[in-house]
Enzyme design. Structure first.
Site, PDB file in Angstrom:
ATOM      1  N   LYS A  75      -8.827 -18.714 -23.408  1.00  0.00           N
ATOM      2  CA  LYS A  75      -9.958 -17.694 -24.071  1.00  0.00           C
ATOM      3  C   LYS A  75      -9.506 -16.281 -23.563  1.00  0.00           C
ATOM      4  O   LYS A  75      -8.945 -15.869 -22.601  1.00  0.00           O
ATOM      5  CB  LYS A  75     -11.350 -17.848 -23.724  1.00  0.00           C
ATOM      6  CG  LYS A  75     -11.808 -19.277 -24.208  1.00  0.00           C
ATOM      7  CD  LYS A  75     -13.437 -19.305 -24.037  1.00  0.00           C
ATOM      8  CE  LYS A  75     -13.857 -20.718 -24.371  1.00  0.00           C
ATOM      9  NZ  LYS A  75     -14.103 -20.680 -25.943  1.00  0.00           N
ATOM     10  N   ARG A 125     -15.771 -31.910 -27.445  1.00  0.00           N
ATOM     11  CA  ARG A 125     -15.618 -32.923 -28.538  1.00  0.00           C
ATOM     12  C   ARG A 125     -15.094 -34.441 -27.721  1.00  0.00           C
ATOM     13  O   ARG A 125     -15.364 -35.308 -27.870  1.00  0.00           O
ATOM     14  CB  ARG A 125     -15.015 -32.715 -29.683  1.00  0.00           C
ATOM     15  CG  ARG A 125     -13.461 -32.259 -29.624  1.00  0.00           C
ATOM     16  CD  ARG A 125     -13.227 -31.533 -31.162  1.00  0.00           C
ATOM     17  NE  ARG A 125     -13.727 -29.998 -30.968  1.00  0.00           N
ATOM     18  CZ  ARG A 125     -13.544 -29.271 -32.059  1.00  0.00           C
ATOM     19  NH1 ARG A 125     -12.837 -29.668 -33.103  1.00  0.00           N
ATOM     20  NH2 ARG A 125     -14.179 -28.135 -32.171  1.00  0.00           N
TER      21      ARG A 125
HETATM   22  N1  BES Z   1     -17.616 -23.926 -25.731  1.00  0.00           N
HETATM   23  C1  BES Z   1     -16.916 -23.474 -26.778  1.00  0.00           C
HETATM   24  C2  BES Z   1     -18.037 -22.876 -27.972  1.00  0.00           C
HETATM   25  C3  BES Z   1     -18.731 -21.882 -27.974  1.00  0.00           C
HETATM   26  C4  BES Z   1     -18.464 -20.432 -28.335  1.00  0.00           C
HETATM   27  C5  BES Z   1     -19.984 -21.879 -27.219  1.00  0.00           C
HETATM   28  C6  BES Z   1     -19.259 -19.339 -28.275  1.00  0.00           C
HETATM   29  C7  BES Z   1     -20.929 -20.818 -26.977  1.00  0.00           C
HETATM   30  C8  BES Z   1     -20.432 -19.362 -27.502  1.00  0.00           C
HETATM   31  C9  BES Z   1     -16.091 -24.596 -27.291  1.00  0.00           C
HETATM   32  O1  BES Z   1     -15.575 -25.212 -26.230  1.00  0.00           O
HETATM   33  C10 BES Z   1     -14.782 -23.872 -28.098  1.00  0.00           C
HETATM   34  O2  BES Z   1     -13.976 -23.364 -27.353  1.00  0.00           O
HETATM   35  N2  BES Z   1     -14.686 -24.103 -29.288  1.00  0.00           N
HETATM   36  C11 BES Z   1     -13.647 -23.713 -29.989  1.00  0.00           C
HETATM   37  C12 BES Z   1     -13.171 -24.694 -30.805  1.00  0.00           C
HETATM   38  C13 BES Z   1     -11.813 -24.436 -31.643  1.00  0.00           C
HETATM   39  C14 BES Z   1     -10.726 -24.093 -30.462  1.00  0.00           C
HETATM   40  C15 BES Z   1     -11.405 -25.649 -32.599  1.00  0.00           C
HETATM   41  C16 BES Z   1     -14.076 -22.470 -30.777  1.00  0.00           C
HETATM   42  O3  BES Z   1     -15.384 -22.576 -31.444  1.00  0.00           O
HETATM   43  O4  BES Z   1     -13.443 -21.546 -31.158  1.00  0.00           O
HETATM   44 MN    MN Z   2     -13.766 -24.494 -25.630  1.00  0.00          MN
END
Ligand code: BES
Ligand code: MN
Ligand code: ZN
Length: 496
Positions: free
Chosen positions: A276, A350
């Site tokens: 990230k 997931r």
């Molecule tokens: N934990 C994150 C989602 C999240 C984002 C929670 C902002 C709280 C605040 C999750 O694991 C994630 O990174 N999701 C990705 C999925 C994508 C790579 C398909 C996302 O939402 O960008």
């Molecule tokens: Mn994530």
């Protein structure tokens, strides 16, 4: 917070702060203001005429030495337009009173209930609102707001004494709000102090305190059970993963359903190899909010004792990059046998849920609910206000939505449909772990649903609602505890 019942004429109640409610339009003669003596009412009429008192939602008017009252201060809280007033949002009014008291260093609040409209439900709402308002995320400040806690809430009966049913409702409200605050405490902890091991220790301690069974599995057991998608995420971290299982199995409850509550327990989500950006990455300490929600629910039902069997499963791990980390392109065989191609290691929630749902079914769960901070996409759709609700079984989805509406937590159904499946098809395995940007909350949910199979299942995406980004008059900035009250309500009413 201690909760007391006080009966007798309101004008004789000695208290540092008496809180009452008025409606927009006629604030000096509506709501619980109606129960005040003539002297105070006259003063409020003057304030209404001058335009200082309007009754607009959450407006606060503080009066010192209110004429005719033994209370040293009177706080009038606006409830907005009477026609627009929603009973499930009643909790916000005493919540506002509590936070007003805290900001003034007042430790005791007296809450005048509505002698005619009072029910066990409204009393419960009031207590929940007050206790959840008496929370600040300030554990690690050396100068704490804790000194500003409200130690006691006196519920004033007005002209009608409290019934036994209302007194029982107060106790329920206290249990539920304290459970939500427990969830908030877990979510608020930084990841160095809330590792998978520490989260498991908290779960075990909670289970012990409230008489629940708990089991915690470590790396060897997770691997030998072939929880490979869970393990794939965990293998990149030096912190050992934990599979936390907490059971509430009352013998007098019917054999079915057994409700499986599965909560995402990523104690820190760096994104892994698909790392990230550093901006706001600290927020990813809250990526175990789903797991914390389910532990809060267990804490509440252990005390409320509904006639229903419940098993909570929380897969807890960090998602880290490193020499052992899983990588884009990897193919993993989940515990269920379904194969998954990893396209993005940041879609880790997931993967841990996939094996946890399967495990819950093997443990006997016949109806599933998962809560997870799964996607940023759900916050694009619904903001930080509303939880996304997903599922194929209408009846099970509608039960969750009905409970959410009853307790005043905003939840909204988003679609799941076979037409979206091709978005996460893989060229090499059964499915891929991402479905692209468009409809990301839906494809994320549907990926999890693949592992529920034919078992009724509801997915709650709490990525937006887990956190209040701003102070509200009735709730502090920080972890929200959103979801706990809905799920407790659902379980309390399931076998009624
Ligand atoms: N934990 C994150 C989602 C999240 C984002 C929670 C902002 C709280 C605040 C999750 O694991 C994630 O990174 N999701 C990705 C999925 C994508 C790579 C398909 C996302 O939402 O960008
Ligand atoms: Mn994530
Ligand atoms: Zn995550």
């Amino acid at each position: 917070m201690k909760i007391e019942f006080r009966e007798g004429p309101v004008e004789r109640i000695e208290t540092p702060l008496l809180a009452v409610v008025s409606f927009e339009g006629n604030p000096a003669s509506s709501g619980t203001v109606e129960q005040l003596p003539a002297g105070t009412r006259k003063m409020l009429e003057e304030l209404q005429t001058s335009g200082e008192l309007t009754g607009k939602a959450l407006e606060c008017t503080l009066i010192h030495h209110p004429p005719g009252l033994a209370a040293s201060r009177l706080l009038v809280i606006g409830a907005g337009k009477r026609e627009k007033f929603q009973l499930p949002h009643l909790a916000r009014l005493p919540g506002t009173a509590v936070r007003q008291a805290r900001s003034r260093g007042i430790h005791e609040v007296s809450w005048l209930t509505h002698a005619r409209l009072r029910t066990p439900e409204t009393v419960q709402q009031a207590v929940e609102g007050a206790i959840m308002a008496d929370y600040d995320a300030d554990k690690y400040r050396t100068e704490k707001n804790a000194a500003r806690r409200v130690d006691s809430l006196a519920l004033l009966a007005g002209e009608t004494p409290f019934t036994e049913a209302e007194k029982a409702a107060v106790e329920r409200g206290r249990i539920i709000a304290e459970a939500a605050n427990f969830t908030r405490d877990l979510v608020n902890e930084p990841s160095n102090l809330m590792t998978p091991t520490i989260l498991a220790d908290h779960a075990v301690a909670m289970a012990k305190q409230f008489g629940l069974e708990s089991t915690v599995l470590g790396p060897e057991e997770i691997r030998s059970l072939k929880m490979n998608t869970f393990w794939a995420v965990a293998q990149g971290s030096h912190e050992p993963p934990r599979l936390i299982v907490v059971r509430y199995m009352p013998r007098e409850a019917p054999a079915a359903p057994v409700v499986g509550l599965i909560g995402k327990g990523i104690t820190f989500d760096t994104g892994g190899i698909s790392i990230k950006p550093s901006q706001n990455m600290e927020e990813m300490k809250t990526d175990m909010a789903g797991g914390a929600t389910m532990l809060g629910v267990m804490r509440a039902i252990a005390q409320l004792k509904p006639r229903v069997r419940v098993i909570a499963v929380v897969p807890a791990t960090e998602n880290m990059p490193g020499g052992q980390a899983y990588k884009p392109g990897d193919v993993i065989t989940s515990m269920s046998g379904k194969t998954v191609e990893i396209l993005n290691t940041d879609a880790e929630g997931r993967l841990v849920l996939a094996d946890a749902l399967h495990y819950a079914k093997l443990q006997g769960a016949t109806a599933l609910i998962d809560a997870a901070t799964l996607t940023g996409a759900v916050t694009i759709a619904l903001g930080n206000i509303t939880t996304g609700v997903f599922g194929y079984n209408k009846e099970w989805v509608n039960r969750v939505l009905a409970s959410a509406a009853a307790v005043g937590e905003r939840m909204w159904e988003l679609p799941v449909d076979d037409d979206y499946r091709e978005l996460y098809k893989s060229s090499i395995a059964d499915i891929a772990n991402t479905g692209g940007r468009y409809g990301g909350a839906i494809t994320g949910a549907m990926f999890v649903g693949e592992f529920a199979g034919d078992t009724p299942w509801v997915h709650l995406d709490i990525a937006g609602t887990r956190w209040n980004y701003e102070d509200k008059p009735y709730l502090a900035k920080g972890p929200s505890g959103h979801g706990v009250r809905t799920l407790v309500h659902l379980l309390m009413n399931l076998n009624k």
